[in-house]
Motif scaffolding. Structure first.
Motif, PDB file in Angstrom:
ATOM      1  N   ILE A 151      34.731 -27.335  -2.028  1.00 40.63           N
ATOM      2  CA  ILE A 151      35.602 -27.025  -1.194  1.00 40.63           C
ATOM      3  C   ILE A 151      35.580 -25.313  -1.613  1.00 40.63           C
ATOM      4  O   ILE A 151      34.531 -24.887  -2.383  1.00 40.63           O
ATOM      5  CB  ILE A 151      36.797 -26.557  -3.040  1.00 40.63           C
ATOM      6  N   THR A 152      35.588 -24.939   0.216  1.00 38.44           N
ATOM      7  CA  THR A 152      35.776 -23.730   0.541  1.00 38.44           C
ATOM      8  C   THR A 152      36.992 -22.607   0.438  1.00 38.44           C
ATOM      9  O   THR A 152      38.368 -23.030   0.580  1.00 38.44           O
ATOM     10  CB  THR A 152      35.771 -22.910   1.854  1.00 38.44           C
ATOM     11  N   ASP A 153      37.410 -22.059  -0.577  1.00 35.42           N
ATOM     12  CA  ASP A 153      38.631 -20.399  -0.964  1.00 35.42           C
ATOM     13  C   ASP A 153      38.963 -19.995   0.355  1.00 35.42           C
ATOM     14  O   ASP A 153      38.382 -19.904   0.812  1.00 35.42           O
ATOM     15  CB  ASP A 153      38.637 -20.096  -2.227  1.00 35.42           C
ATOM     16  N   ALA A 154      40.101 -19.781   0.246  1.00 38.15           N
ATOM     17  CA  ALA A 154      40.676 -18.293   1.132  1.00 38.15           C
ATOM     18  C   ALA A 154      39.457 -17.557   1.435  1.00 38.15           C
ATOM     19  O   ALA A 154      39.735 -17.205   2.458  1.00 38.15           O
ATOM     20  CB  ALA A 154      42.152 -17.943   0.862  1.00 38.15           C
ATOM     21  N   ASP A 155      39.328 -17.556   0.543  1.00 36.62           N
ATOM     22  CA  ASP A 155      37.966 -15.440   0.403  1.00 36.62           C
ATOM     23  C   ASP A 155      36.670 -16.339   1.218  1.00 36.62           C
ATOM     24  O   ASP A 155      36.033 -15.096   1.112  1.00 36.62           O
ATOM     25  CB  ASP A 155      37.767 -14.824  -1.409  1.00 36.62           C
ATOM     26  N   GLY A 156      36.081 -16.925   1.284  1.00 31.77           N
ATOM     27  CA  GLY A 156      35.032 -17.759   1.214  1.00 31.77           C
ATOM     28  C   GLY A 156      34.431 -18.746   0.322  1.00 31.77           C
ATOM     29  O   GLY A 156      32.771 -18.690   0.221  1.00 31.77           O
ATOM     30  N   SER A 157      34.444 -17.805  -1.008  1.00 32.64           N
ATOM     31  CA  SER A 157      34.096 -18.387  -2.367  1.00 32.64           C
ATOM     32  C   SER A 157      33.778 -19.908  -2.188  1.00 32.64           C
ATOM     33  O   SER A 157      35.220 -21.047  -1.879  1.00 32.64           O
ATOM     34  CB  SER A 157      34.424 -18.386  -3.139  1.00 32.64           C
ATOM     35  N   GLN A 158      32.805 -20.591  -2.608  1.00 34.07           N
ATOM     36  CA  GLN A 158      32.515 -22.295  -3.173  1.00 34.07           C
ATOM     37  C   GLN A 158      32.041 -22.524  -3.782  1.00 34.07           C
ATOM     38  O   GLN A 158      32.663 -22.491  -5.055  1.00 34.07           O
ATOM     39  CB  GLN A 158      31.433 -22.744  -2.107  1.00 34.07           C
ATOM     40  N   GLU A 159      33.176 -24.050  -4.610  1.00 38.47           N
ATOM     41  CA  GLU A 159      33.257 -24.741  -5.800  1.00 38.47           C
ATOM     42  C   GLU A 159      32.547 -26.228  -5.251  1.00 38.47           C
ATOM     43  O   GLU A 159      33.516 -26.531  -4.554  1.00 38.47           O
ATOM     44  CB  GLU A 159      33.844 -24.380  -6.674  1.00 38.47           C
ATOM     45  N   GLY A 160      33.222 -26.913  -6.326  1.00 44.24           N
ATOM     46  CA  GLY A 160      32.946 -28.410  -6.122  1.00 44.24           C
ATOM     47  C   GLY A 160      31.246 -28.674  -6.216  1.00 44.24           C
ATOM     48  O   GLY A 160      30.553 -28.122  -6.965  1.00 44.24           O
ATOM     49  N   TRP A 161      30.790 -29.343  -5.239  1.00 42.30           N
ATOM     50  CA  TRP A 161      29.393 -29.886  -5.463  1.00 42.30           C
ATOM     51  C   TRP A 161      28.602 -29.523  -4.280  1.00 42.30           C
ATOM     52  O   TRP A 161      28.958 -29.691  -3.077  1.00 42.30           O
ATOM     53  CB  TRP A 161      28.919 -30.975  -5.150  1.00 42.30           C
ATOM     54  N   LEU A 162      27.605 -28.123  -4.484  1.00 42.12           N
ATOM     55  CA  LEU A 162      27.127 -27.576  -3.613  1.00 42.12           C
ATOM     56  C   LEU A 162      25.904 -27.585  -3.077  1.00 42.12           C
ATOM     57  O   LEU A 162      24.987 -28.094  -3.880  1.00 42.12           O
ATOM     58  CB  LEU A 162      27.117 -25.931  -4.329  1.00 42.12           C
ATOM     59  N   ARG A 163      25.675 -28.125  -1.574  1.00 40.02           N
ATOM     60  CA  ARG A 163      24.583 -28.561  -1.777  1.00 40.02           C
ATOM     61  C   ARG A 163      23.372 -27.741  -1.418  1.00 40.02           C
ATOM     62  O   ARG A 163      23.473 -25.990  -1.327  1.00 40.02           O
ATOM     63  CB  ARG A 163      24.141 -28.812  -0.477  1.00 40.02           C
ATOM     64  N   THR A 164      22.307 -27.567  -1.986  1.00 42.43           N
ATOM     65  CA  THR A 164      20.992 -26.636  -2.052  1.00 42.43           C
ATOM     66  C   THR A 164      19.973 -27.190  -1.091  1.00 42.43           C
ATOM     67  O   THR A 164      19.768 -28.123  -1.237  1.00 42.43           O
ATOM     68  CB  THR A 164      21.111 -26.179  -3.506  1.00 42.43           C
ATOM     69  N   ALA A 165      18.833 -26.125  -1.474  1.00 42.53           N
ATOM     70  CA  ALA A 165      17.597 -26.889  -0.042  1.00 42.53           C
ATOM     71  C   ALA A 165      17.022 -27.750  -1.125  1.00 42.53           C
ATOM     72  O   ALA A 165      16.269 -28.991  -0.244  1.00 42.53           O
ATOM     73  CB  ALA A 165      16.826 -25.661  -0.095  1.00 42.53           C
ATOM     74  N   ASP A 166      16.842 -27.626  -2.602  1.00 44.42           N
ATOM     75  CA  ASP A 166      16.127 -28.729  -2.303  1.00 44.42           C
ATOM     76  C   ASP A 166      16.844 -30.011  -3.779  1.00 44.42           C
ATOM     77  O   ASP A 166      16.402 -30.713  -4.569  1.00 44.42           O
ATOM     78  CB  ASP A 166      15.054 -28.639  -4.081  1.00 44.42           C
ATOM     79  N   GLY A 167      18.374 -29.294  -3.598  1.00 49.01           N
ATOM     80  CA  GLY A 167      18.916 -30.327  -4.300  1.00 49.01           C
ATOM     81  C   GLY A 167      20.917 -30.209  -4.473  1.00 49.01           C
ATOM     82  O   GLY A 167      21.370 -30.204  -3.146  1.00 49.01           O
ATOM     83  N   ALA A 168      21.369 -29.996  -5.523  1.00 50.46           N
ATOM     84  CA  ALA A 168      22.563 -29.658  -5.549  1.00 50.46           C
ATOM     85  C   ALA A 168      23.015 -29.042  -6.481  1.00 50.46           C
ATOM     86  O   ALA A 168      22.741 -28.997  -7.449  1.00 50.46           O
ATOM     87  CB  ALA A 168      23.523 -30.622  -5.799  1.00 50.46           C
ATOM     88  N   LEU A 169      24.258 -28.593  -6.403  1.00 50.17           N
ATOM     89  CA  LEU A 169      25.342 -27.619  -7.937  1.00 50.17           C
ATOM     90  C   LEU A 169      26.167 -27.999  -7.704  1.00 50.17           C
ATOM     91  O   LEU A 169      26.697 -27.585  -7.001  1.00 50.17           O
ATOM     92  CB  LEU A 169      24.567 -26.002  -7.442  1.00 50.17           C
ATOM     93  N   ALA A 170      26.722 -28.162  -8.950  1.00 56.16           N
ATOM     94  CA  ALA A 170      28.701 -28.779  -9.049  1.00 56.16           C
ATOM     95  C   ALA A 170      28.570 -27.321  -9.959  1.00 56.16           C
ATOM     96  O   ALA A 170      28.763 -26.826 -11.048  1.00 56.16           O
ATOM     97  CB  ALA A 170      28.454 -29.948  -9.838  1.00 56.16           C
ATOM     98  N   LEU A 171      29.812 -26.473  -9.735  1.00 60.45           N
ATOM     99  CA  LEU A 171      30.945 -25.802 -10.159  1.00 60.45           C
ATOM    100  C   LEU A 171      31.958 -26.183 -10.295  1.00 60.45           C
ATOM    101  O   LEU A 171      32.932 -26.580  -9.357  1.00 60.45           O
ATOM    102  CB  LEU A 171      30.695 -23.999  -9.520  1.00 60.45           C
ATOM    103  N   GLY A 172      32.589 -25.086 -10.740  1.00 56.93           N
ATOM    104  CA  GLY A 172      34.126 -26.107 -11.519  1.00 56.93           C
ATOM    105  C   GLY A 172      35.426 -25.057 -11.040  1.00 56.93           C
ATOM    106  O   GLY A 172      36.261 -26.021 -11.444  1.00 56.93           O
ATOM    107  N   GLN A 173      35.321 -23.822 -11.295  1.00 53.45           N
ATOM    108  CA  GLN A 173      36.400 -23.098 -11.306  1.00 53.45           C
ATOM    109  C   GLN A 173      37.154 -22.866 -10.679  1.00 53.45           C
ATOM    110  O   GLN A 173      36.242 -22.529  -9.682  1.00 53.45           O
ATOM    111  CB  GLN A 173      36.177 -21.834 -12.304  1.00 53.45           C
ATOM    112  N   PRO A 174      38.570 -23.269 -10.851  1.00 56.80           N
ATOM    113  CA  PRO A 174      38.778 -23.707 -11.512  1.00 56.80           C
ATOM    114  C   PRO A 174      39.305 -24.935 -10.436  1.00 56.80           C
ATOM    115  O   PRO A 174      39.781 -25.769 -12.496  1.00 56.80           O
ATOM    116  CB  PRO A 174      40.607 -22.996 -11.104  1.00 56.80           C
TER     117      PRO A 174
END
Length: 474
Positions: A151-174
């Motif tokens: 999920i990309t917010d209006a200011d360009g910051s991202q949350e939700g499920w972020l793909r990385t080079a070797d996997g993924a990272l989940a961030l939830g706020q808000p």
């Protein structure tokens, strides 16, 4: 969360979070109430009317436990998952909603009986075979799959499920947690968790809480993480990658697990080793650590755009891993994670106190008085754009006044009541609301009761006042 501007979240979320109807009912769930076994239920609300995100969360039930079984393929980015949600009905229910964005729901059941499912935007509406009576505990199983959304917010910051080079990272706020599991995604509904992660052998899978088991078979490794204390869904995290993990403990025996991307492990190690030391000092200031585990996840710069206080295991991109920000995110375990905002309007309680923890770190470890940090913050015009307890819109919830002016409110309390009473407040507040939710009104009432005096002049000028006072001593 580290200081950042999150952009215009309200409009984007309002467009996504729409009420879904169920089969046989109208668009708003009308006509779904049926009389089954003496219970005539009505649909639970599709939002909790949060002042900033009115469609976040759902009414009619309270979740007590999530059991998430997640199977992730980093190469394809595909998630195959099952969520088992235990909840208690707070009204007679004929239908209820879960927040879920994207992903395909293959099946759903309530108490082992198939449930009718409708999707509309981010609302997943389930109609159980039988109505659920108020006070009853029920279990909902949802089987789903797909590529989770970033999920990309209006200011360009991202949350939700972020793909990385070797996997993924989940961030939830808000609201990013609804990108990877269905739930009641509002801070006011906290629950315990069991998170089972299955990934290719040789890949680490890290989540919140305590790792209770790990096994490898048929080329896959399954790890189970248990979160024994209630957690708001925005604080849930998952990290999948080629981590270097280290296990240590605080002087009191609290287990500390850190996981760092191998490309940043050496650079992050010296500061991560200080987690037990910093936590020990924070326990002196804030009272007993409120959880059964601690630690951190460190990713490469760019894998995430900010640090986040994910419960028991905060997340840092390397460029955000500084002593002050580490102290900030660790302090959130008391302020924000154990004592969670009642609504998003109360977020200054988390961020103002966490920034003040940075000032205390500088005072305790660097001989830099909190008063000097206060004066530096007072001089910055951006900190006076609005009162910290009254952000003008959802896009301002993570703006400087919430953080820096919020911390100034805390310091004015300290100056007003004196250090002895101040530290009583600082440790008594998280003890009083341990593992619960609290509002700004709860906080001001608690401070005044503990101090034994009226602090309206502090609230009127520093918490709610418009504009900057002429002098920092007002």
């Amino acid at each position: 969360m580290d200081v950042r501007s999150r952009g215009a979240l309200a409009a984007a979320l309002a467009a996504l979070l729409v009420l879904a109807g169920c089969s046989g009912g109208g668009a708003n769930g009308e006509g779904l109430g049926v009389d089954v076994g003496g219970v005539r239920g009505t649909p639970g609300a599709a939002g909790l009317r949060d002042p900033y995100f009115p469609k976040l969360g759902n009414g009619g039930y309270d979740v007590t436990h999530y059991a998430l079984d997640l199977r992730y393929d980093p190469k394809r980015g595909r998630l195959d998952a099952t969520a088992m949600i235990t909840a208690r009905a707070t009204q007679d229910l004929s239908a209820f909603n879960l927040d879920l964005t994207g992903l395909t729901v293959a099946a759903a059941s309530v108490d082992d009986a198939p449930a009718a499912v409708n999707r509309a935007g981010n609302e997943l509406t389930l109609r159980p075979r039988n109505d659920i009576g108020k006070g009853e505990t029920f279990r909902t199983k949802v089987t789903y799959a797909g590529v989770p959304a970033t999920i990309t917010d209006a200011d360009g910051s991202q949350e939700g499920w972020l793909r990385t080079a070797d996997g993924a990272l989940a961030l939830g706020q808000p609201a990013g947690s609804m990108a990877w599991f269905p739930g009641n995604h509002h801070p006011s509904d906290k629950a315990t968790y069991d998170i089972t992660l299955t990934v290719p052998a040789g890949t680490e899978a890290v989540a919140n809480g305590v790792r209770t088991s790990e096994r490898t078979a048929n080329g896959r490794t399954t790890t189970v993480w248990h979160v024994a204390e209630p957690m708001a869904s925005y604080l849930a995290t998952v990290g999948v990658g080629q981590y270097e993990t280290k296990v240590s403990a605080t002087p009191s025996g609290l287990p500390v697990l850190t996981a760092a991307d191998p490309t940043v492990a050496a650079r992050s190690a010296p500061l991560l080793k200080r987690i037990p030391e910093i936590l020990a000092r924070q326990e002196e200031n804030f009272g007993p650590y409120p959880f059964s585990a601690a630690g951190a996840i460190v990713e490469r710069t760019g894998d995430a755009g900010y640090a986040l206080e994910t419960q028991t295991r905060p997340v840092f991109p390397l460029d955000a891993l500084t002593p002050e920000i580490l102290a900030h995110e660790l302090a959130h375990q008391w302020f924000g994670n154990s004592v969670t905002p009642e609504s998003w309007q109360d977020i200054w309680l988390s961020e103002g106190l966490a920034v003040y923890a940075e000032w205390l770190y500088a005072e305790d470890f660097e001989d830099f008085p909190a008063r000097s940090s206060f004066e530096a913050a007072f001089a910055v015009d951006a900190n006076w754009a609005f009162p910290p307890a009254e952000p003008p819109a959802a896009e301002n919830l993570f703006d400087p006044p919430v953080y820096q002016r919020g911390a100034m409110v805390v310091h004015k309390i300290r100056e007003r009541v004196g250090d002895e009473t101040f530290y009583e407040i600082l440790s008594g507040w998280p003890a009083t609301h341990r593992h619960g939710n609290a509002s700004t009104a709860d906080f001001t009432e608690y401070v005044e009761e503990t101090a034994g005096e009226d602090l309206d002049d502090v609230w009127d000028v520093w918490l709610y006042g418009d504009g900057k006072p002429d002098r920092p001593d007002e």
